[in-house]
Enzyme design. Structure first.
Site, mmCIF file in Angstrom:
data_model
loop_
_atom_site.group_PDB
_atom_site.id
_atom_site.type_symbol
_atom_site.label_atom_id
_atom_site.label_comp_id
_atom_site.label_asym_id
_atom_site.label_seq_id
_atom_site.Cartn_x
_atom_site.Cartn_y
_atom_site.Cartn_z
ATOM 1 N N CYS A 265 37.634 36.977 31.619
ATOM 2 C CA CYS A 265 37.846 36.384 30.292
ATOM 3 C C CYS A 265 39.004 36.996 29.512
ATOM 4 O O CYS A 265 39.960 36.293 29.173
ATOM 5 C CB CYS A 265 36.565 36.490 29.472
ATOM 6 S SG CYS A 265 35.170 35.776 30.332
HETATM 7 C C1 UGA Z 1 34.215 39.227 27.176
HETATM 8 C C2 UGA Z 1 33.797 39.302 25.694
HETATM 9 O O1 UGA Z 1 33.375 40.632 25.382
HETATM 10 C C3 UGA Z 1 32.660 38.315 25.409
HETATM 11 O O2 UGA Z 1 32.337 38.327 24.019
HETATM 12 C C4 UGA Z 1 33.116 36.897 25.812
HETATM 13 O O3 UGA Z 1 32.092 35.943 25.615
HETATM 14 C C5 UGA Z 1 33.484 36.903 27.277
HETATM 15 O O4 UGA Z 1 34.547 37.871 27.500
HETATM 16 C C6 UGA Z 1 33.933 35.513 27.629
HETATM 17 O O5 UGA Z 1 34.960 35.067 27.125
HETATM 18 O O6 UGA Z 1 33.182 34.787 28.305
HETATM 19 P P1 UGA Z 1 33.225 40.263 29.440
HETATM 20 O O7 UGA Z 1 34.387 39.665 30.147
HETATM 21 O O8 UGA Z 1 31.869 40.119 30.030
HETATM 22 O O9 UGA Z 1 33.101 39.685 27.945
HETATM 23 O O10 UGA Z 1 33.544 41.814 29.348
HETATM 24 P P2 UGA Z 1 33.676 42.918 28.203
HETATM 25 O O11 UGA Z 1 32.407 43.625 28.043
HETATM 26 O O12 UGA Z 1 34.324 42.361 27.010
HETATM 27 O O13 UGA Z 1 34.698 43.921 28.917
HETATM 28 C C7 UGA Z 1 35.994 43.475 29.289
HETATM 29 C C8 UGA Z 1 36.797 44.614 29.856
HETATM 30 O O14 UGA Z 1 37.194 45.518 28.844
HETATM 31 C C9 UGA Z 1 36.078 45.451 30.921
HETATM 32 O O15 UGA Z 1 36.960 45.701 31.981
HETATM 33 C C10 UGA Z 1 35.735 46.727 30.173
HETATM 34 O O16 UGA Z 1 35.645 47.841 31.024
HETATM 35 C C11 UGA Z 1 36.924 46.864 29.237
HETATM 36 N N1 UGA Z 1 36.651 47.654 28.017
HETATM 37 C C12 UGA Z 1 35.717 47.247 27.121
HETATM 38 C C13 UGA Z 1 37.405 48.805 27.767
HETATM 39 O O17 UGA Z 1 38.288 49.186 28.573
HETATM 40 N N2 UGA Z 1 37.179 49.519 26.625
HETATM 41 C C14 UGA Z 1 36.247 49.133 25.706
HETATM 42 O O18 UGA Z 1 36.100 49.828 24.673
HETATM 43 C C15 UGA Z 1 35.488 47.984 25.974
#
Ligand code: UGA
Length: 428
Positions: A265
């Site tokens: 995403c």
């Molecule tokens: C993301 C959004 O958080 C959701 O709200 C949204 O609905 C979804 O995309 C979508 O569009 O369907 P997701 O892809 O499941 O959700 O993953 P996240 O939890 O957002 O993490 C994304 C990436 O960012 C991961 O690789 C995670 O490790 C990284 N991340 C997250 C960081 O490097 N630092 C942080 O502080 C948080």
């Protein structure tokens, strides 16, 4: 309500199972026969905490069934489009699945006398529902939107690994509509779920989804930028966030510095927004930098490894973690995959372990990669360890004793492990 959901991917299946568990009657439509047959056998084709159990309960109580063609929507009153919108090679969003679904639904609507509501839940570039989906529905049905059938946008904000919890405990429910009737139908789906409901135009709802994901990605690249400065100053960016995050205007969430964001995403949506913004004649400088900083984190880690080990040819590198984040087997845009490809290009030997994602990784990574049965086996006899997904089992400090460790996820507490291993954090 009688609901049809088009697309049995993460969003579609979680939405379908959650709605069925609330007592609605749900039909899931997917062109992928394997998916349909797995669901019919009460097995989720995707890994998501709690989904298998919820699906099987709902199938047993006849509240959900999976089928392969769109005809099923004739028996329902509302259809949620949940198909994928992947990236094209140039970063633009591929709307082929959306267009095909809209065509199918339109054709079905041409034969249906009962009024129907079509809801776009897939992430689509702002303006797509109005400019592309409605015209396709109208052409294929021979009917008029808002007159003969209704259209709404209802973006999802579910996080993989916590998607069911997110469905039942959302921060907000966003509904885009042109006519109140369409929005009322969507709001009825969520009856009993306590969350602010905000209703607006179709394109505004689409833009809210993009802005949310773009902002989350921006937070991550921002803190990685700051972390890269901190590291050069000998400052721990995680200590900085503790002090900064207490400011209510900033907050502490999504400021975990590390190897960068992956998944299906955030990278896709930011690229899509950048692309569509350029098409609109505006260069989105912040968003371009967000992508650049994210790409560079991978190169930064590689540079750290080379500075420590010299030429990587013949060196054995252990990569702990393949999934783009813990609690999922999803490897789409996972930083680990890109790092492994670059390591192999530099003729290093790569050993790796991930609790869930190995079967998916095997399908896309070079054959040379060695997959281990557990973390202990992976860290044995290697020149260094790269931690790229923060699985809980990687927090076991004994794995790292006496090793050279590059931590891309703050899996270890630097002040504690500094004496027991040769430790470097990517931003701290
Ligand atoms: C993301 C959004 O958080 C959701 O709200 C949204 O609905 C979804 O995309 C979508 O569009 O369907 P997701 O892809 O499941 O959700 O993953 P996240 O939890 O957002 O993490 C994304 C990436 O960012 C991961 O690789 C995670 O490790 C990284 N991340 C997250 C960081 O490097 N630092 C942080 O502080 C948080």
């Amino acid at each position: 309500m009688r609901i049809s959901v088009i697309g049995a991917g993460y969003v579609g299946l979680v939405t379908a199972a959650a709605l069925a568990s609330k007592g609605h009657n749900v039909i899931v439509v997917d062109i992928d026969e394997t998916r349909v047959s797995m669901i019919s056998q009460k097995k989720s084709p995707i890994f998501e905490e709690g989904l298998d159990d919820m699906l099987s309960d709902c199938i047993e109580s006849n509240r959900i069934r999976a089928i392969g063609d769109c005809e099923g929507i004739l028996a329902t009153e509302i259809t949620l489009i949940c198909v994928g919108t992947p990236s094209n090679p140039d970063g633009s969003m591929n709307l082929n699945y959306i267009k095909a679904s809209a065509g199918d639904i339109g054709r079905m609507l041409s034969t249906k006398s009962e009024r129907h509501t079509v809801v776009v839940r897939s992430t689509v570039i702002p303006g797509t529902t109005k400019g592309i989906i409605i015209p396709i529905l109208e052409q294929n049905s021979g009917k008029k939107a808002n007159v003969d059938f209704d259209v709404a946008v209802n973006p999802e904000f579910l996080q993989e690994g916590k998607a069911l919890h997110g469905f039942f405990n959302p921060d907000r429910i966003i509904i885009g509509e042109e006519e109140q009737r369409a929005g009322d139908m969507v709001q009825k789906l969520y009856e009993g779920i306590a969350a602010p409901v905000i209703r607006m135009g179709l394109t505004t709802a689409e833009m809210i989804k993009f802005t949310s994901n773009a902002f989350l990605a921006t937070k991550i690249s921002f803190i990685n930028d700051i972390g890269n400065i901190c590291r050069r100053l000998g400052v721990d960016v995680y200590d900085v966030v503790k002090g900064v995050g207490l400011d209510y205007r900033i907050g502490e969430h999504f400021l975990s510095a590390g190897i960068g964001f992956g998944g299906s995403c955030l990278p896709k949506d930011v690229k899509g927004l950048v692309h569509s913004s350029r098409d609109l004649g505006y260069q989105p400088l912040v968003l371009e930098s967000v992508l650049e900083v994210n790409k560079n984190q991978i190169l930064n880690m590689l540079q750290m490894v080379e500075e420590k080990l010299g030429n990587l040819e013949g060196k054995t590198i252990c990569v702990l973690g393949l999934a783009f984040k813990p609690d999922t087997d999803d490897i789409r845009n996972a930083p680990a995959l890109e790092i492994i490809r670059l390591l192999i290009e530099k003729r290093a030997m790569v050993k790796t372990y991930d609790p869930l994602a190995i079967p998916n990784a095997k399908k896309v990574l070079p054959e040379k990669v060695i997959y281990c049965n557990d973390a202990k086996e992976a860290v044995n006899n290697c020149d260094c360890i790269l931690v790229l997904t923060e699985w809980d089992e990687f927090r076991d400090e004994s794995l790292y004793r006496g090793k050279v460790v590059f931590d891309g996820r703050r899996i270890l507490e630097p002040k504690r492990v500094g004496m027991m291993c040769d430790y470097q954090g990517i931003c701290w």
